[in-house]
Motif scaffolding. Sequence first.
Motif, mmCIF file in Angstrom:
data_model
loop_
_atom_site.group_PDB
_atom_site.id
_atom_site.type_symbol
_atom_site.label_atom_id
_atom_site.label_comp_id
_atom_site.label_asym_id
_atom_site.label_seq_id
_atom_site.Cartn_x
_atom_site.Cartn_y
_atom_site.Cartn_z
ATOM 1 N N PRO A 177 1.339 -10.590 -12.659
ATOM 2 C CA PRO A 177 0.711 -9.206 -13.563
ATOM 3 C C PRO A 177 -0.823 -9.316 -13.411
ATOM 4 O O PRO A 177 -1.434 -8.216 -14.028
ATOM 5 N N LYS A 178 -1.475 -10.025 -12.920
ATOM 6 C CA LYS A 178 -2.917 -9.795 -12.785
ATOM 7 C C LYS A 178 -3.206 -8.905 -11.542
ATOM 8 O O LYS A 178 -4.595 -8.666 -11.108
ATOM 9 N N VAL A 179 -2.107 -8.424 -10.687
ATOM 10 C CA VAL A 179 -2.438 -7.656 -9.558
ATOM 11 C C VAL A 179 -1.867 -6.366 -10.138
ATOM 12 O O VAL A 179 -0.868 -6.034 -10.511
ATOM 13 N N THR A 452 -0.214 -13.872 -4.175
ATOM 14 C CA THR A 452 -0.110 -15.319 -3.615
ATOM 15 C C THR A 452 -1.448 -15.841 -3.205
ATOM 16 O O THR A 452 -1.705 -16.981 -3.335
ATOM 17 N N HIS A 453 -2.263 -14.872 -2.689
ATOM 18 C CA HIS A 453 -3.530 -15.260 -2.445
ATOM 19 C C HIS A 453 -4.568 -14.327 -3.192
ATOM 20 O O HIS A 453 -5.138 -13.435 -2.919
ATOM 21 N N PRO A 454 -4.840 -14.775 -4.646
ATOM 22 C CA PRO A 454 -5.384 -13.748 -5.413
ATOM 23 C C PRO A 454 -7.055 -13.686 -4.921
ATOM 24 O O PRO A 454 -7.428 -12.810 -5.558
ATOM 25 N N HIS A 455 -7.567 -14.521 -4.261
ATOM 26 C CA HIS A 455 -8.950 -14.413 -3.976
ATOM 27 C C HIS A 455 -9.272 -13.713 -2.604
ATOM 28 O O HIS A 455 -10.125 -13.422 -1.905
ATOM 29 N N PRO A 458 -9.756 -7.550 0.770
ATOM 30 C CA PRO A 458 -8.948 -6.143 1.363
ATOM 31 C C PRO A 458 -8.798 -6.847 3.194
ATOM 32 O O PRO A 458 -7.543 -6.589 3.480
ATOM 33 N N ALA A 459 -9.532 -7.117 3.640
ATOM 34 C CA ALA A 459 -9.554 -7.631 4.974
ATOM 35 C C ALA A 459 -8.453 -8.691 5.387
ATOM 36 O O ALA A 459 -7.662 -8.541 6.426
ATOM 37 N N MET A 460 -8.479 -9.565 4.340
ATOM 38 C CA MET A 460 -7.705 -10.535 4.659
ATOM 39 C C MET A 460 -6.232 -10.230 4.160
ATOM 40 O O MET A 460 -5.182 -10.683 5.049
ATOM 41 N N VAL A 461 -6.135 -9.550 3.189
ATOM 42 C CA VAL A 461 -4.813 -9.223 2.924
ATOM 43 C C VAL A 461 -4.119 -8.124 3.756
ATOM 44 O O VAL A 461 -3.123 -8.307 4.274
ATOM 45 N N LYS A 462 -4.853 -7.283 4.497
ATOM 46 C CA LYS A 462 -4.394 -6.451 5.735
ATOM 47 C C LYS A 462 -4.062 -7.451 7.084
ATOM 48 O O LYS A 462 -2.857 -7.262 7.584
ATOM 49 N N ALA A 463 -4.885 -8.440 7.412
ATOM 50 C CA ALA A 463 -4.506 -9.463 8.168
ATOM 51 C C ALA A 463 -3.268 -10.024 8.111
ATOM 52 O O ALA A 463 -2.493 -10.341 9.044
ATOM 53 N N LEU A 464 -3.019 -10.520 6.616
ATOM 54 C CA LEU A 464 -1.968 -11.298 6.727
ATOM 55 C C LEU A 464 -0.491 -10.161 6.693
ATOM 56 O O LEU A 464 0.492 -10.590 7.076
ATOM 57 N N LEU A 465 -1.002 -9.054 6.284
ATOM 58 C CA LEU A 465 0.091 -8.174 6.505
ATOM 59 C C LEU A 465 0.769 -7.772 7.587
ATOM 60 O O LEU A 465 1.998 -7.840 7.882
ATOM 61 N N TYR A 466 -0.166 -7.716 8.516
ATOM 62 C CA TYR A 466 0.164 -7.335 9.980
ATOM 63 C C TYR A 466 0.786 -8.763 10.562
ATOM 64 O O TYR A 466 1.688 -8.816 11.412
#
Length: 513
Positions: A177-179, A452-455, A458-466
């Motif tokens: 819920p913090k996201v 899962t990775h709150p810190h 955006p670049a890291m979120v996209k990298a993990l997404l791909y």
Amino acid sequence: MTVFQPRHRRVLAVPLGMVMATALAFLPDVSASAADTGGAAASLSAGTTDATSLSYVVNIRPGHGTSERVQRAIDRAGGSVVIAYDEIGVIVVHSSNADFAKSIRGVPGVDSAGATRNAPLPAQSTTDVGTPEVLSSQQVAAADTRATDGQDPLEPLQWDLPAIKADKAHEKTLGSPKVTVAVIDTGVDDTHPDIAPNFSAAQSANCVSGKPDTTYGAWRPSSTESPHGTHVAGEIAGAKNGIGITGVAPGVKVAGIKVATSQGYFYTEAVVCGFVWAAEHHIDVTNNSYYTDPWYFNCTDDPDQRALVDSITRASRFAERKGTVNVAAAGNESYDLASDSITDPVSPNDGTPSDRVIDPHKCFDIPTQLPGVVTVAATGAKGLKSSFSNYGLGVIDIAAPGGDSTSYQAPQPPATSGSILGPLPGGRWGYMAGTSMATPHVVGVAALIKSTHPHASPAMVKALLYAEATATPCTDPYDINGDGKVDAVCEGSRNRNGFYGWGIADALAAVGG
């Protein structure tokens, strides 16, 4: 359900029972008047309009702010400032002077300026309307009898959740819920029982005028307006609460940022406002299931269209710098966005459209083709590219379920429709299909990654997404309707290609499964 050829603007959803890859559904879209300011945007003067007024964006060079020189030039050219976003150097102006943009472009400190529309304020309306297939009470009851322990009543009809392993991901986490994700769209009915538990009113607004309206409920569609944004919001964050459907990330928060006029247009000033609002209100991921009107493709060799690209690029990049991942739909015309030329028959959709041949390397569908924005293609219940989905090697980043004609890609029972089930305003549920529906699946997975990775940046979120997407090889030959003719050509490798990008989004991998 009626199928309409594109004449107006479109949210990126297509009608049920479609038989043509380029057919689109047009939904009545939403509006509310903007009254209050919000965020850090500075309102310089009240925008005034008359029967001949158009809206403009004036883009100022970095560091100039809203200088006195620029303000005087706007006044001399007959402009009235609605709002200035000094953070990104974008000023929204109304003027009835047809030469306003031309006269302001030569002013020192001005990078670009252009009209955001062709039709005078307010935009003209349309009668080309299609509606989603609404579930009957009997269908709701029948689905409920098939639900197993831990499933919401309509979850047996959601073939799209297991297609991205979201059902398995939910055994580990529903998201934090913090996201917060924001649906930049036609408005969100936060009173819907699948949305209310997760809705964040404090992070919601109406941006239709280009100036945020923070009046309570201004983000909602009326009873006669489009269900599109409500459907999208539920696909992302529909609560797992024993009612209706389940979202991809049913534990995260969702906000509504309304940017579509009641006539169905998503104009540049509203989209800029939406991204800036998201940036300044701690939004983690934005969902953008639309293209910015009135041009399907904005050509940078045209001074007006270049200004629109400039404005929205500044706004989307600002949001990303502030920590927001921006995700957008690729479009529903089965265009190869990596080709050398495309015929655009619908632009300008608030004026007199014509068949114009554009170079997609110079003319852009915004925001989906902007730098840093995640571009999403759609797949159907068989895991193949949806018949309508745009594609293109190096353009498509990722794919996700967006539905397709049931006759092309039928789901496994007990699901019955090849389209995507989601909430509709007024406490209802219904089916829709399009890259509009694929995008919230990717947004939901991105929200699970952020949970899962709150810190993560955006670049890291996209990298993990791909990296965590399920690599999906080209469908070759691609003959979706079985008539013996190739409907689209996929280029690239298993690891990255024009149909599926880096692959199909994977919710289980997002939560460490």
